[in-house]
Design a protein around this motif. Sequence first.
Motif, short mmCIF file in Angstrom:
data_model
loop_
_atom_site.label_atom_id
_atom_site.label_comp_id
_atom_site.label_asym_id
_atom_site.label_seq_id
_atom_site.Cartn_x
_atom_site.Cartn_y
_atom_site.Cartn_z
N PHE A 177 0.85 -1.19 0.00
CA PHE A 177 0.00 0.00 0.00
C PHE A 177 0.89 1.24 0.00
CE2 PHE A 177 -3.99 -2.09 0.58
CZ PHE A 177 -3.68 -3.27 1.20
N ASP A 178 0.66 2.11 -0.96
CA ASP A 178 1.44 3.32 -1.13
C ASP A 178 1.10 4.37 -0.07
OD1 ASP A 178 3.34 4.78 -2.72
OD2 ASP A 178 1.66 6.01 -3.45
N LYS A 179 -0.12 4.35 0.43
CA LYS A 179 -0.58 5.36 1.38
C LYS A 179 -1.10 4.68 2.65
CE LYS A 179 -1.75 8.53 -2.32
NZ LYS A 179 -1.77 7.77 -3.57
N ASP A 180 -0.85 5.32 3.78
CA ASP A 180 -1.28 4.76 5.06
C ASP A 180 -2.78 4.56 5.15
OD1 ASP A 180 1.31 4.59 6.03
OD2 ASP A 180 1.23 6.54 7.03
N TYR A 181 -3.57 5.51 4.61
CA TYR A 181 -5.02 5.37 4.72
C TYR A 181 -5.53 4.11 4.00
CZ TYR A 181 -6.52 6.85 0.04
OH TYR A 181 -6.76 6.92 -1.31
N LEU A 182 -4.86 3.73 2.91
CA LEU A 182 -5.26 2.51 2.19
C LEU A 182 -4.99 1.27 3.03
CD1 LEU A 182 -3.85 3.51 -1.29
CD2 LEU A 182 -6.28 3.30 -0.69
N ARG A 183 -3.84 1.25 3.69
CA ARG A 183 -3.50 0.14 4.58
C ARG A 183 -4.50 0.08 5.74
NH1 ARG A 183 1.37 0.52 4.44
NH2 ARG A 183 1.64 2.36 5.73
N GLU A 184 -4.85 1.25 6.30
CA GLU A 184 -5.82 1.30 7.40
C GLU A 184 -7.19 0.79 6.95
OE1 GLU A 184 -5.95 5.34 8.76
OE2 GLU A 184 -3.98 5.23 9.69
N LEU A 185 -7.62 1.20 5.77
CA LEU A 185 -8.91 0.71 5.26
C LEU A 185 -8.90 -0.80 5.13
CD1 LEU A 185 -9.86 3.28 2.46
CD2 LEU A 185 -11.04 2.91 4.63
N TYR A 186 -7.79 -1.35 4.63
CA TYR A 186 -7.71 -2.80 4.44
C TYR A 186 -7.62 -3.54 5.77
CZ TYR A 186 -6.15 -7.38 2.98
OH TYR A 186 -6.04 -8.74 2.81
N THR A 187 -6.78 -3.08 6.68
CA THR A 187 -6.56 -3.82 7.92
C THR A 187 -7.60 -3.53 9.00
OG1 THR A 187 -4.99 -2.16 8.70
CG2 THR A 187 -4.08 -4.06 7.57
N GLY A 202 -10.68 -1.57 8.36
CA GLY A 202 -12.01 -1.30 7.85
C GLY A 202 -12.41 0.15 7.97
N LYS A 203 -11.47 1.00 8.38
CA LYS A 203 -11.73 2.44 8.50
C LYS A 203 -10.39 3.17 8.54
CE LYS A 203 -12.08 2.10 13.50
NZ LYS A 203 -12.91 2.30 14.67
N THR A 204 -10.45 4.48 8.38
CA THR A 204 -9.25 5.30 8.44
C THR A 204 -9.54 6.58 9.20
OG1 THR A 204 -7.52 6.39 7.15
CG2 THR A 204 -9.71 6.39 6.20
N LYS A 205 -8.52 7.15 9.79
CA LYS A 205 -8.65 8.41 10.51
C LYS A 205 -8.53 9.61 9.58
CE LYS A 205 -6.62 6.32 14.57
NZ LYS A 205 -5.42 6.19 15.38
N LYS A 206 -8.04 9.36 8.37
CA LYS A 206 -7.80 10.45 7.43
C LYS A 206 -9.12 11.01 6.91
CE LYS A 206 -5.15 11.91 3.52
NZ LYS A 206 -3.95 11.76 2.79
N LYS A 207 -9.31 12.31 7.13
CA LYS A 207 -10.53 12.96 6.65
C LYS A 207 -10.56 12.94 5.14
CE LYS A 207 -11.08 15.87 10.64
NZ LYS A 207 -11.29 17.19 11.17
N TYR A 223 -11.54 10.37 3.47
CA TYR A 223 -11.52 8.97 3.06
C TYR A 223 -12.39 8.12 3.98
CZ TYR A 223 -7.94 10.29 -0.19
OH TYR A 223 -7.26 10.89 -1.22
N ARG A 224 -13.32 8.74 4.61
CA ARG A 224 -14.29 8.00 5.41
C ARG A 224 -15.42 7.60 4.49
NH1 ARG A 224 -13.64 12.04 10.44
NH2 ARG A 224 -11.61 11.26 11.08
N LEU A 225 -15.34 6.39 4.02
CA LEU A 225 -16.24 5.91 2.99
C LEU A 225 -17.38 5.09 3.56
CD1 LEU A 225 -13.36 4.79 0.65
CD2 LEU A 225 -14.76 6.82 0.37
N GLN A 226 -18.39 4.85 2.74
CA GLN A 226 -19.51 4.03 3.15
C GLN A 226 -19.03 2.61 3.43
OE1 GLN A 226 -21.44 4.59 -0.52
NE2 GLN A 226 -22.41 6.51 0.05
N PRO A 227 -19.61 1.96 4.45
CA PRO A 227 -19.18 0.61 4.81
C PRO A 227 -19.21 -0.38 3.65
CG PRO A 227 -20.65 1.49 6.49
CD PRO A 227 -20.65 2.47 5.35
N GLY A 228 -20.18 -0.29 2.75
CA GLY A 228 -20.26 -1.20 1.61
C GLY A 228 -19.08 -1.05 0.67
N ILE A 229 -18.60 0.18 0.47
CA ILE A 229 -17.43 0.43 -0.38
C ILE A 229 -16.19 -0.17 0.26
CG2 ILE A 229 -15.95 2.23 -1.38
CD1 ILE A 229 -18.68 2.08 -2.71
N ILE A 230 -16.04 0.02 1.56
CA ILE A 230 -14.87 -0.50 2.27
C ILE A 230 -14.87 -2.03 2.25
CG2 ILE A 230 -13.71 -0.65 4.51
CD1 ILE A 230 -14.78 2.23 5.03
N LYS A 231 -16.01 -2.65 2.48
CA LYS A 231 -16.09 -4.12 2.43
C LYS A 231 -15.69 -4.65 1.07
CE LYS A 231 -19.54 -4.93 5.98
NZ LYS A 231 -20.90 -5.40 6.29
#
Length: 112
Positions: free
Chosen positions: A12-22, A24-29, A31-39
Amino acid sequence: MFHKSFGMEVTFDKDYLRELYTNGKTKKKGYRLQPGIIKKFIRIIDLMIDQPDIASLAKFNALRYEKLKGDKMGLSSVRVNDQYRIEFEEKTIENQTYATICNITDLSNHYK
């Protein structure tokens, strides 16, 4: 961060992408996406990890795997849905067929 299975290696090139994957959410404003998109993002990353190589992504029509053009030349993408796509860099190390590396660079809103 890097994940390896019998198939592709994914980084993962960016921390928020790694957070989303590991997580299921990120602290980065922004990039707080809908739960269905993250799943679906997580499922697609898992699917990528399980594939032996990039070419295997083409067999999944719903992903709409493509090499990007224009200002995104050098990147490839697969679709999360009609609005979002995962953009990544492809790298292959010779003599090691398992070592196709996907560097996930963005989860982008295609229509922005």
